[in-house]
Design a protein around this motif. Structure first.
Motif, PDB file in Angstrom:
ATOM      1  N   THR A 137       0.760  -1.272  -0.040  1.00 22.87           N
ATOM      2  CA  THR A 137      -0.008  -0.057  -0.119  1.00 22.87           C
ATOM      3  C   THR A 137       0.771   1.288  -0.118  1.00 22.87           C
ATOM      4  O   THR A 137       0.433   2.511  -0.097  1.00 22.87           O
ATOM      5  CB  THR A 137      -1.041  -0.041   1.311  1.00 22.87           C
ATOM      6  OG1 THR A 137      -0.386  -0.206   2.429  1.00 22.87           O
ATOM      7  CG2 THR A 137      -1.962  -1.239   1.118  1.00 22.87           C
ATOM      8  N   HIS A 138       2.203   1.302   0.207  1.00 17.87           N
ATOM      9  CA  HIS A 138       3.045   2.236   0.178  1.00 17.87           C
ATOM     10  C   HIS A 138       2.704   3.471   1.464  1.00 17.87           C
ATOM     11  O   HIS A 138       2.781   4.650   0.898  1.00 17.87           O
ATOM     12  CB  HIS A 138       3.136   3.033  -1.217  1.00 17.87           C
ATOM     13  CG  HIS A 138       3.516   1.768  -2.243  1.00 17.87           C
ATOM     14  ND1 HIS A 138       4.847   1.245  -2.357  1.00 17.87           N
ATOM     15  CD2 HIS A 138       2.943   1.194  -3.210  1.00 17.87           C
ATOM     16  CE1 HIS A 138       4.939   0.394  -3.248  1.00 17.87           C
ATOM     17  NE2 HIS A 138       3.686   0.476  -3.908  1.00 17.87           N
ATOM     18  N   GLY A 139       2.016   2.734   2.468  1.00 21.07           N
ATOM     19  CA  GLY A 139       1.902   3.944   3.376  1.00 21.07           C
ATOM     20  C   GLY A 139       0.441   4.497   3.021  1.00 21.07           C
ATOM     21  O   GLY A 139       0.224   5.614   3.940  1.00 21.07           O
ATOM     22  N   MET A 140      -0.223   4.204   2.067  1.00 23.36           N
ATOM     23  CA  MET A 140      -1.447   4.975   1.919  1.00 23.36           C
ATOM     24  C   MET A 140      -2.657   4.779   2.755  1.00 23.36           C
ATOM     25  O   MET A 140      -3.499   5.301   2.857  1.00 23.36           O
ATOM     26  CB  MET A 140      -1.920   4.546   0.413  1.00 23.36           C
ATOM     27  CG  MET A 140      -0.873   4.847  -0.848  1.00 23.36           C
ATOM     28  SD  MET A 140      -0.433   6.663  -1.039  1.00 23.36           S
ATOM     29  CE  MET A 140      -1.937   6.865  -2.204  1.00 23.36           C
ATOM     30  N   THR A 141      -2.658   3.528   3.176  1.00 21.06           N
ATOM     31  CA  THR A 141      -3.481   3.252   4.221  1.00 21.06           C
ATOM     32  C   THR A 141      -2.978   2.639   5.723  1.00 21.06           C
ATOM     33  O   THR A 141      -1.732   2.688   5.917  1.00 21.06           O
ATOM     34  CB  THR A 141      -4.370   1.927   3.994  1.00 21.06           C
ATOM     35  OG1 THR A 141      -3.152   0.687   3.850  1.00 21.06           O
ATOM     36  CG2 THR A 141      -4.981   2.109   2.293  1.00 21.06           C
TER      37      THR A 141
END
Length: 192
Positions: A137-141
């Motif tokens: 999620t690459h830190g998106m959530t």
């Protein structure tokens, strides 16, 4: 059978539990390898890093389990000596007249060991899943780390049960003695 022999058998059984867990981890290793082999995975650099990272984490977990299995199965006597598992027991052979404290101590060690045997792999799996989700999620959530906390608490509880087994046994015996004394006092009072 001496207490050391009994604990030796118990530790070897725990080693077999960890061997069982390796069987469950092998599919994760295979999926990591298949992810690395896919030709599209190297076209997008972020996914290739995930595949390599996942493979390395699973490989580290398998090596860790193999080390634990080796120690539990082949070096059980050293573990028994270092942890003083047979300390406080009469080193004569067991008979069928086993004291309550001995049974409680063995039961606590088995219970704590089963908790650790089941939860250490779950903790590793939850940590792996957390980092896997974080990289995808690459830190998106916001990642859910509650499972990691629950597994860590269970590992701590299992460790405390094994480590503080003597205090738990003493506490249980004091409660049992107190109940027996109260029962005798009540019977004495009723006869008056």
């Amino acid at each position: 059978m001496t207490p050391k022999n009994l604990f030796n058998i118990i530790l070897k059984i725990f080693g077999l539990f960890f061997l069982r867990e390796i069987v469950f981890i092998i599919p994760q290793l295979i999926s990591s390898i298949s992810f690395l082999i896919q030709p599209d995975s190297f076209e997008n650099n972020q996914y290739s890093n995930y595949g390599i990272g996942g493979f390395i984490v699973v490989l580290i977990i398998i090596v860790f389990y193999c080390f634990i299995i080796y120690q539990l199965i082949f070096k059980a006597n050293i573990i028994i000596d270092k942890l003083n598992l047979d300390k406080g027991f009469n080193q004569e052979e067991f008979s069928f007249h086993i004291s309550t404290s001995l049974v409680l101590t063995i039961a606590l060690i088995v219970i704590g060991g089963v908790i650790l045997t089941e939860e250490i792999p779950n903790l590793c799996r939850n940590i792996f899943s957390y980092f896997q989700e974080k990289s995808l999620t690459h830190g998106m959530t916001k990642q859910n780390y509650s499972y990691i906390i629950f597994s860590a608490v269970k590992v701590i509880i299992g460790s405390l049960i094994i480590g503080e087994r003597q205090r738990i046994v003493e506490f249980a015996e004091k409660r049992q003695t107190k109940k027996q004394v109260d029962k005798v006092d009540d019977e004495f009072d009723s006869t008056k």
